[in-house]
Each structure stands twice: as structure tokens, then as C-alpha cells.
Design a protein around this motif. Sequence first.
Motif, PDB file in Angstrom:
ATOM      1  N   PHE A  51       6.889   0.042  -1.359  1.00 40.61           N
ATOM      2  CA  PHE A  51       6.593   1.472  -0.698  1.00 40.61           C
ATOM      3  C   PHE A  51       5.484   1.112   0.251  1.00 40.61           C
ATOM      4  O   PHE A  51       5.749   1.874   1.056  1.00 40.61           O
ATOM      5  N   ALA A  52       4.425   0.413  -0.033  1.00 40.39           N
ATOM      6  CA  ALA A  52       3.473   0.134   1.063  1.00 40.39           C
ATOM      7  C   ALA A  52       4.021  -0.307   2.150  1.00 40.39           C
ATOM      8  O   ALA A  52       3.655   0.179   3.378  1.00 40.39           O
ATOM      9  N   PHE A  53       5.039  -1.296   2.328  1.00 40.86           N
ATOM     10  CA  PHE A  53       5.819  -1.801   3.390  1.00 40.86           C
ATOM     11  C   PHE A  53       6.416  -0.818   4.264  1.00 40.86           C
ATOM     12  O   PHE A  53       6.175  -0.680   5.352  1.00 40.86           O
ATOM     13  N   VAL A  54       7.084   0.099   3.463  1.00 41.66           N
ATOM     14  CA  VAL A  54       7.882   0.913   4.209  1.00 41.66           C
ATOM     15  C   VAL A  54       6.994   1.808   4.628  1.00 41.66           C
ATOM     16  O   VAL A  54       7.383   2.363   5.930  1.00 41.66           O
ATOM     17  N   VAL A  55       5.916   2.651   4.271  1.00 36.74           N
ATOM     18  CA  VAL A  55       5.133   3.488   4.741  1.00 36.74           C
ATOM     19  C   VAL A  55       4.303   3.055   5.793  1.00 36.74           C
ATOM     20  O   VAL A  55       4.140   3.709   6.845  1.00 36.74           O
ATOM     21  N   ALA A  56       3.731   1.819   5.759  1.00 31.17           N
ATOM     22  CA  ALA A  56       3.106   1.119   7.056  1.00 31.17           C
ATOM     23  C   ALA A  56       3.984   0.960   7.913  1.00 31.17           C
ATOM     24  O   ALA A  56       3.640   1.087   9.001  1.00 31.17           O
ATOM     25  N   THR A  57       5.190   0.443   7.758  1.00 30.69           N
ATOM     26  CA  THR A  57       5.949   0.240   9.066  1.00 30.69           C
ATOM     27  C   THR A  57       6.439   1.502   9.622  1.00 30.69           C
ATOM     28  O   THR A  57       6.499   1.726  10.849  1.00 30.69           O
ATOM     29  N   MET A  58       6.665   2.468   8.895  1.00 33.35           N
ATOM     30  CA  MET A  58       6.949   4.145   9.501  1.00 33.35           C
ATOM     31  C   MET A  58       6.056   4.509  10.393  1.00 33.35           C
ATOM     32  O   MET A  58       5.970   5.014  11.274  1.00 33.35           O
ATOM     33  N   VAL A  59       4.690   4.216   9.604  1.00 32.02           N
ATOM     34  CA  VAL A  59       3.486   4.764  10.628  1.00 32.02           C
ATOM     35  C   VAL A  59       3.312   4.022  11.897  1.00 32.02           C
ATOM     36  O   VAL A  59       3.261   4.302  12.873  1.00 32.02           O
ATOM     37  N   ILE A  60       3.518   2.691  11.589  1.00 27.86           N
ATOM     38  CA  ILE A  60       3.382   1.605  12.956  1.00 27.86           C
ATOM     39  C   ILE A  60       4.361   2.134  13.703  1.00 27.86           C
ATOM     40  O   ILE A  60       4.205   2.223  15.215  1.00 27.86           O
ATOM     41  N   TYR A  61       5.735   2.241  13.565  1.00 31.18           N
ATOM     42  CA  TYR A  61       6.800   2.500  14.591  1.00 31.18           C
ATOM     43  C   TYR A  61       6.632   3.836  14.950  1.00 31.18           C
ATOM     44  O   TYR A  61       6.960   3.956  16.152  1.00 31.18           O
ATOM     45  N   THR A  62       6.218   4.845  14.145  1.00 30.28           N
ATOM     46  CA  THR A  62       6.087   6.262  14.791  1.00 30.28           C
ATOM     47  C   THR A  62       4.836   6.412  15.794  1.00 30.28           C
ATOM     48  O   THR A  62       5.155   7.054  16.882  1.00 30.28           O
TER      49      THR A  62
END
Length: 71
Positions: free
Chosen positions: A21-32
Motif C-alpha cells: 500500500f505504501a509503495f503504491v501511494v508513494a509511487t502514485m505521488v511521485i509519478y503525479t
Amino acid sequence: MNSKNKKTLDRVLIILALFLFAFVVATMVIYTINGWQFDTLITMVLSGGGLEVLATAIITITKLRCGKKTE
């Protein structure tokens, strides 16, 4: 499967789920923020399932071996 083994597996699954979950959220934030596309995110999320299977298999095999030695 005894209750001690079940508790260990539950803890491992919870830890893996939180990490994923943390990986997905962090990746989405960085990609956005950087304006990148999410196409590699799907590959990384799906590979997390293999990690869960490997971890639970190792725990189960270890518990079974230890249980057989003590009995």
C-alpha cells in the motif's frame, strides 16, 4: 495448521500489505508530481504477489520442519 503458525502468517501478510500500500501511494505521488505515466506501477504491484507467496511458503515450511523435530 496451529494457531501460532496462523498468527505468524497473519503478521507477515499484514506487513506485506502495508508495504505494498505504501509503495503504491508513494509511487502514485511521485509519478503525479513528475507527470510520468503509471504503466510500470501495474507491473510492480503484480510482482508483489510473488513475494507474498514466497514469504508464506518459507514460514509454513519452517514451522512444519520445526514441529516435526520436536514431536
